[in-house]
Design a protein around this motif. Structure first.
Motif, PDB file in Angstrom:
ATOM      1  N   GLU B  88      -2.237  -2.863  -3.876  1.00 61.00           N
ATOM      2  CA  GLU B  88      -1.130  -3.347  -3.059  1.00 61.00           C
ATOM      3  C   GLU B  88       0.193  -3.214  -3.807  1.00 61.00           C
ATOM      4  N   ALA B  89       0.149  -3.392  -5.139  1.00 56.75           N
ATOM      5  CA  ALA B  89       1.370  -3.323  -5.953  1.00 56.75           C
ATOM      6  C   ALA B  89       1.756  -1.886  -6.291  1.00 56.75           C
ATOM      7  N   PHE B  91       1.259   1.594  -4.798  1.00 58.49           N
ATOM      8  CA  PHE B  91       0.809   2.368  -3.633  1.00 58.49           C
ATOM      9  C   PHE B  91       0.232   3.721  -4.051  1.00 58.49           C
ATOM     10  N   GLY B 130      -9.903  -6.674   9.249  1.00 59.51           N
ATOM     11  CA  GLY B 130      -8.621  -7.380   9.253  1.00 59.51           C
ATOM     12  C   GLY B 130      -8.534  -8.360  10.407  1.00 59.51           C
ATOM     13  N   ALA B 131      -7.716  -9.397  10.236  1.00 59.85           N
ATOM     14  CA  ALA B 131      -7.531 -10.431  11.249  1.00 59.85           C
ATOM     15  C   ALA B 131      -6.896  -9.832  12.503  1.00 59.85           C
ATOM     16  N   ALA B 144     -10.292  -2.873  10.892  1.00 54.79           N
ATOM     17  CA  ALA B 144      -8.831  -2.744  10.977  1.00 54.79           C
ATOM     18  C   ALA B 144      -8.211  -3.389   9.741  1.00 54.79           C
ATOM     19  N   PRO B 145      -8.226  -2.663   8.622  1.00 52.98           N
ATOM     20  CA  PRO B 145      -7.788  -3.258   7.354  1.00 52.98           C
ATOM     21  C   PRO B 145      -6.322  -3.674   7.367  1.00 52.98           C
ATOM     22  N   MET B 146      -5.986  -4.683   6.560  1.00 54.34           N
ATOM     23  CA  MET B 146      -4.610  -5.184   6.496  1.00 54.34           C
ATOM     24  C   MET B 146      -4.029  -5.071   5.099  1.00 54.34           C
ATOM     25  N   THR B 147      -4.690  -4.292   4.245  1.00 56.15           N
ATOM     26  CA  THR B 147      -4.170  -4.025   2.904  1.00 56.15           C
ATOM     27  C   THR B 147      -4.339  -2.533   2.634  1.00 56.15           C
ATOM     28  N   SER B 148      -3.590  -2.027   1.652  1.00 54.32           N
ATOM     29  CA  SER B 148      -3.753  -0.621   1.266  1.00 54.32           C
ATOM     30  C   SER B 148      -5.163  -0.391   0.712  1.00 54.32           C
ATOM     31  N   ALA B 151      -7.506  -0.051   3.604  1.00 51.39           N
ATOM     32  CA  ALA B 151      -7.318   1.243   4.266  1.00 51.39           C
ATOM     33  C   ALA B 151      -7.971   2.353   3.442  1.00 51.39           C
ATOM     34  N   MET B 154     -11.710   2.188   3.692  1.00 52.13           N
ATOM     35  CA  MET B 154     -12.141   2.619   5.025  1.00 52.13           C
ATOM     36  C   MET B 154     -12.063   4.136   5.166  1.00 52.13           C
TER      37      MET B 154
END
Lengths: 325, 325
Positions: B88-89, B91, B130-131, B144-148, B151, B154
């Motif tokens: 996440e930090a 990319f 993901g939520a 449906a991921p919500m972080t890099s 993703a 996946m």
């Protein structure tokens, strides 16, 4: 406003460009520049109000794609793709264009820096879904593709969501139904026969039907596809949250219903020109595609489907009559 | 039988290697060669029956990965990854290792030609979800991921499924629960505190708890993770069809329940060392993770979870006592 269309020589991309050149606007905004890119030069020319730049090249090359965004278009339409049948036959080419090409675009935008934040409209596909299906595919149905094309389109969706979440651009992905009636010659898409069984009989030619009459599928016209793209380019994206990819509304018909619509518009002789020639390869690919959808998010966001299938056929007949011979 | 472990210096990879070196077998098959690869050299040595080759390098380099498969290992474990917090930090680093590195491995195998068809065990993550979530995440819940990181994992799953479907190798993806108790120092994973609130108090140190007590999460021990990997390497994959990635069985507990398990094993003093230090960044990442699962496919395929959380804590205490000081 400056626009970039990647895939501008394709059937939908060209129609999108022609629409914008005709109206001179995108939503409420006057357009003054349009770059039309494809693997071959698109046959488009400047108008009094819009300067058109035609470019050609290969999006599997990062430097080529970098060169497309240096003038910072406000809206980028990304329609370029290797179609399903060819992506299944040529593994490397499918990944090079559909996956790497898409990523190259997203990286090119990001490389422009944090003060550049264009709207990116990405054409995805219902091929992101795979069997077993529920009766109507909802917006939360698992995306488990069963073809290389579907996997590549889904990877593009994941990248679009993540680049958008990170603030690199403002992305919208639209999963197009199968577009009918495609004009011109058949392309390499496994879905090509859906157009062929309308287009060829209308032109007085025989057409091959490789699947059973009870196969159901999800359709939209070329005009509806252009409408989806224009709406995706101008809509308020705040309502989408982090899930930026939407299944577009379409019409669900069986092959038998498609042929009845053809009969309604063009008579028994046209339907008689459709010859049943079972093709196991195409049957298998099509069996891995979903048949019907409940595209609630897209409908709530203002995307609209064609009214009915005879309208789609009549629009094709009008287009054919209008086309230069 | 020849094995390759990519990520062999990591906590789970090293434990997997040690297990194989100790038993000398993988399932019913004697192992005679093991290549242990990581970004740093793994501290592993040959045994009487298994020749260990330790290699180090960067999987974001295709040639490096090509060199790992020229001797055609029968089974390849791919555990190398940039963890969630770091992905996440950073990319670029996350995509270079988690996406490109994985693809490089798959391409290296494919480049060996059609007569090479190894089993590939890929470690994915519950971060592919993901939520908003359903109460228990089923095997058909939308990814449906919500972080890099999610993703990237996946995308690896999509590639694994497609390369397997095309016959390039025989892939199994396992979505690991959060592994507790991780020994040693904290890593950069956003999930690191789940181990910290057990490990640090047991060592007589204070630990920071960045989330609320009612946060629920999905856990497995390092030993359970090794069990998943060994089973994935030896199972009959015909039962999996084209969906090759499975959520592994785990234990669902709230932070409050984790602390009660700590109290049961190590007493009130240990629990008192857990200090509540809310951290909004970590809270946001963890809020995007699912909490409970119904991993029916994995259970039907013979994967097994830890019996209960106190067992996980007691296993960590045994490991710590066994470790060289």
């Amino acid at each position: 406003m400056k626009l970039l269309i990647i895939g501008a020589a394709g059937m939908v991309g060209r129609r999108l460009a022609e629409n914008i050149l005709k109206t001179g606007t995108l939503g409420a905004h006057p357009v003054d520049a349009l770059t039309a890119f494809d693997v071959v030069p698109a046959d488009l020319a400047s108008t009094d109000s819009i300067a058109v730049t035609v470019k050609s090249g290969d999006i599997s090359d990062q430097a080529t794609v970098d060169g497309l965004v240096t003038d910072r278009p406000d809206v980028i339409f990304h329609l370029a793709a290797i179609v399903s049948g060819e992506a299944e036959a040529d593994f490397d080419k499918g990944y090079a264009i559909n996956m790497d090409g898409t990523r190259h675009l997203f990286e090119a935008i990001r490389a422009q820096g944090p003060d550049y934040h264009p709207r990116v409209v990405y054409t995805s596909s219902i091929a992101v879904f795979g069997a077993p299906f529920e009766e109507k595919i909802t917006d939360t149905f698992l995306t488990a593709p069963m073809t290389s094309y579907g996997a590549q389109k889904m990877i593009g969706e994941l990248l679009l969501n993540d680049y958008t979440r990170k603030g690199f651009f403002d992305g919208v992905g639209i999963r197009l139904p199968t577009i009918v009636v495609r004009p011109g010659k058949p392309n390499k898409a496994a879905s090509g026969f859906f157009s062929g069984i309308i287009r060829e009989p209308l032109a007085g030619l025989d057409a091959e039907l490789p699947v059973e009459d009870d196969v159901r599928h999800w359709f939209a016209s070329p005009d509806a596809a252009v409408g989806f793209l224009l709406h995706a380019a101008t809509m308020d994206t705040a309502q989408l949250g982090v899930r930026r990819c939407l299944t577009m509304p379409g019409l669900c018909l069986s092959i038998a219903e498609v042929l009845e619509a053809l009969r309604e518009v063009a008579g028994d002789d046209a339907v008689a020109r459709v010859k049943r020639v079972p093709n196991e390869t195409i049957r298998t690919i099509v069996a891995g595609w979903p048949q019907d959808f409940a595209p609630d998010r897209a409908l709530a966001a203002g995307f609209t489907a064609d009214p009915d299938f005879p309208s789609i056929i009549r629009a094709h007949i009008r287009d054919t009559a209008d086309a230069p011979s």
